[in-house]
Design a protein around this motif. Structure first.
Motif, PDB file in Angstrom:
ATOM      1  N   TYR A 119       3.262   2.115   6.226  1.00  0.00           N
ATOM      2  CA  TYR A 119       2.064   2.858   6.611  1.00  0.00           C
ATOM      3  C   TYR A 119       0.822   1.964   6.584  1.00  0.00           C
ATOM      4  CZ  TYR A 119       4.746   7.165   5.917  1.00  0.00           C
ATOM      5  OH  TYR A 119       5.672   8.165   6.000  1.00  0.00           O
ATOM      6  N   TYR A 120       0.895   0.880   5.791  1.00  0.00           N
ATOM      7  CA  TYR A 120      -0.284   0.037   5.618  1.00  0.00           C
ATOM      8  C   TYR A 120      -0.305  -1.151   6.570  1.00  0.00           C
ATOM      9  CZ  TYR A 120      -1.062   2.738   1.405  1.00  0.00           C
ATOM     10  OH  TYR A 120      -1.286   3.766   0.541  1.00  0.00           O
ATOM     11  N   PRO A 122      -0.411  -1.561   9.776  1.00  0.00           N
ATOM     12  CA  PRO A 122      -1.418  -1.654  10.839  1.00  0.00           C
ATOM     13  C   PRO A 122      -2.799  -2.022  10.320  1.00  0.00           C
ATOM     14  CG  PRO A 122      -0.221   0.442  10.947  1.00  0.00           C
ATOM     15  CD  PRO A 122       0.165  -0.216   9.670  1.00  0.00           C
ATOM     16  N   TYR A 123      -3.014  -1.930   9.022  1.00  0.00           N
ATOM     17  CA  TYR A 123      -4.341  -2.176   8.468  1.00  0.00           C
ATOM     18  C   TYR A 123      -4.427  -3.532   7.784  1.00  0.00           C
ATOM     19  CZ  TYR A 123      -4.493   2.756   9.456  1.00  0.00           C
ATOM     20  OH  TYR A 123      -4.426   3.960  10.093  1.00  0.00           O
TER      21      TYR A 123
ATOM     22  N   THR B  95      -1.712   8.486   1.404  1.00  0.00           N
ATOM     23  CA  THR B  95      -1.236   7.369   2.226  1.00  0.00           C
ATOM     24  C   THR B  95      -1.875   7.471   3.606  1.00  0.00           C
ATOM     25  OG1 THR B  95       0.860   7.768   1.099  1.00  0.00           O
ATOM     26  CG2 THR B  95       0.902   6.195   2.888  1.00  0.00           C
ATOM     27  N   PRO B  96      -2.275   6.346   4.202  1.00  0.00           N
ATOM     28  CA  PRO B  96      -2.873   6.450   5.547  1.00  0.00           C
ATOM     29  C   PRO B  96      -1.870   7.035   6.549  1.00  0.00           C
ATOM     30  CG  PRO B  96      -2.493   4.138   4.942  1.00  0.00           C
ATOM     31  CD  PRO B  96      -2.261   4.953   3.720  1.00  0.00           C
TER      32      PRO B  96
END
Lengths: 308, 281
Positions: A119-120, A122-123, B95-96
């Motif tokens: 989930y992270y 892309p950042y 969570t993003p």
């Protein structure tokens, strides 16, 4: 004695260094003010401990900063963004260590961390590579051997370490720890403290933690903010706080194999006198200022006295 | 952005695989299948009233339709209530893009679980009552729209139900009405035997139409004669299911958002306290 006047002293934090900036935060449920004008800041890389008795508003404050709860009034900026309206990009820069219970029980430790890490991705930036590689992360929290274990089979302490790993898998710039070491044995607590130091020293992570363990706050925190009855009653390093509270210092020594204990408001002249009088005869000298616990108790009682 | 979709599908895939590799979940697949096959077995010599067609054979497709409705309504709502209590949803919120991925994952895992259950019931079921059931080309076409529409018309409603009920111990309030619907929707017993007003009630909900749709896929067309209005009513099936899909998709985002907004560490902690207190009793 009131501390309100002393609050603005201390080092002002330049705006671009402020990871957390809270001004006049208010939270009202019905007619009850849970937070009544709270203001504080946290600078990059700082470990800030939020202390206070149950019901003082710690959890409410932290949940507002996490973006999990709406506030009634006041200005809040976390990493330069208002958490109430912040988006997913902001979320990716924040880590929250949640008190887990039995979620994701069927997942295997490595599988869960790997999945949540995606989930992270892309950042990820040039400065901060996201997510944290799973093997390194398992190593950092000491779960390498348990990577293939199902989450429901972990012990309480192991689970807590997994919670921490989940909280930092996205390499957060700001990490929230709500009572992180509840239920830890002393060894696990020590390991956890080492981990926190690693995060702040190596990765320049800012950490906001709440705890009831004053010893832990003293060990970990650069600065301590004490909440009482919805207001800030003290803000400073453990040392500064104990200086602000008038109290006696405890002096212990031995002479001719006999132990002595004495309390003095000002320890320095007393010790000087002691050496003048007995010189070489003094042994095992200990001078202890108010412990954080003494300071804390005094401040909390004081604020409760004022409210009444 | 692609990421929430991809993460959600990955999440659903992992969770689906988990249901196939642990005893409790395998039991929850097999147990209903055994019960239903038992039911069909004992019906095998009975006939659909007014015909010589095996009652067991005509019940099997109805049961498959019921399974579709159960998956969307009950599994979704149940998982949402349980995972809100145990903190899974709060983790998703922390969570993003976590919430969107969570919901996509839920749709994938529940869809997958429902299809697995369907196969577990269908294959041995066909062996038991095989004669008379067959799927024509138009039947396959029908399945191709009926199954996705079944999920669309039930999952959002299930998510809404799961958001409204906070306490897993109140799940009975969801389950009992659904079982009530099964009783009046012509799954185990022809709807034509029900009083007119109950037929009316049953036709308002997806359960009846999913049973009817599945019967139209598997049963010979001559059996449409024993249905209401003596027809498979494909158009009406589509219409009612589409109505529920639109209603659910309109309501669910709003209600889910409202539910998610309230999630916080203290909310989960409060539920945990309550759950532990109830378990002790």
């Amino acid at each position: 004695m009131t501390l309100t006047g002393a609050l603005d002293v201390g080092m002002p934090v330049p705006p671009d260094e402020r990871v957390i900036d809270v001004r006049d935060l208010r939270m009202r449920y019905g007619t009850r003010d849970v937070l009544d004008g709270v203001s504080f800041t946290a600078r990059r890389g700082e470990v800030l401990a939020l202390l206070g008795p149950n019901g003082a508003g710690k959890t409410t404050t932290i949940e507002i900063l996490e973006g999990f709860r709406m506030r009634s009034a006041g200005e809040v900026s976390v990493l330069g963004v208002d958490p109430a309206t912040a988006g997913e990009r902001w979320r990716a820069r924040i880590g929250v260590v949640l008190q887990s219970w039995r979620d994701h029980g069927k997942w295997r430790v490595r599988e869960l961390l790997k999945h949540l890490g995606t989930y992270y991705a892309p950042y990820s930036t040039d400065r901060i590579r996201r997510p944290w590689p799973v093997d390194d992360l398992l190593d950092v929290v000491g779960l390498t051997e348990l990577g293939g274990q199902r989450v429901m089979r972990l012990s309480g302490g192991q689970r807590r370490r997994l919670d921490v790993a989940i909280g930092i898998v996205g390499r957060p710039e700001l990490l929230f720890l709500d009572e992180p070491t509840v239920g830890f044995d002393p060894a696990a607590r020590r390991e956890f403290h080492d981990l926190v130091h690693r995060l702040t020293d190596v990765d320049d992570t800012t950490i906001l933690l709440t705890t009831h363990d004053l010893d832990e706050a003293e060990k970990l925190a650069d600065r301590i903010v004490i909440l009482g009855q919805g207001r800030i009653i003290a803000d400073g390093s453990a040392d500064e706080l104990s200086r602000r509270v008038a109290g006696e210092t405890e002096i212990r020594w031995t002479r001719d194999g006999q132990r002595f204990v004495h309390s003095a408001v000002d320890a320095t002249p007393f010790v000087r006198q002691l050496f003048l009088q007995y010189g070489e005869g003094i042994d095992d000298l200990e001078v202890r200022r108010n412990s954080l616990e003494d300071t804390y108790m005094k401040l909390v009682l004081e604020s409760e006295g004022e409210a009444r | 952005m692609m990421t929430p979709l991809r993460a959600g599908v990955a999440r659903g895939g992992i969770e689906l695989r988990q249901t196939l590799t642990n005893g409790i979940d395998l039991f929850t697949y097999l147990f209903p299948a055994l019960l239903l096959l038992g039911t069909i077995f004992f019906m095998r010599d009975a006939h659909v009233p007014g015909t010589t067609f095996s009652l067991g054979a005509s019940t099997l497709p109805s049961i498959l339709g019921m399974g579709l409705a159960f998956g969307g309504l009950m599994t979704v709502s149940q998982q949402l209530v349980v995972e809100r209590e145990d903190g899974t949803l709060l983790r998703a919120k922390a969570t993003p893009n976590g919430m969107s991925s969570y919901l996509i994952g839920k749709a994938v895992v529940v869809g997958g679980m429902t299809l697995v259950s369907l196969l577990i019931q269908l294959v041995p079921g066909l062996l038991l009552v095989g004669s008379g059931l067959h799927v024509s080309a138009s039947g396959w076409l029908m399945l191709a729209w009926l199954v996705p529409l079944a999920f669309l018309s039930t999952m959002p409603i299930g998510a809404v139900l799961g958001s409204i009920f906070e306490n897993p111990r109140n799940m009975g309030l969801i389950i009992l009405p659904i079982f009530g619907l099964v009783a009046i929707s012509g799954i185990f017993y022809p709807i034509t035997a029900m009083p007119g007003w109950l037929q009316g009630v049953a036709q308002l909900f997806p359960m009846y139409w999913l049973g009817l749709g599945m019967r139209s896929v598997f049963l010979p067309d001559s059996l449409a004669a024993v249905e209401l209005t003596h027809s498979w009513r494909h158009l009406e099936t589509f219409g009612v299911l589409a109505f529920w899909a639109v209603l659910g998709l309109a309501l669910a985002p709003w209600i889910l958002r409202r539910m998610a907004r309230r999630e916080s560490g203290s909310a989960v902690a409060a539920r945990r306290e309550r759950a532990i207190a109830t378990m002790g009793r």
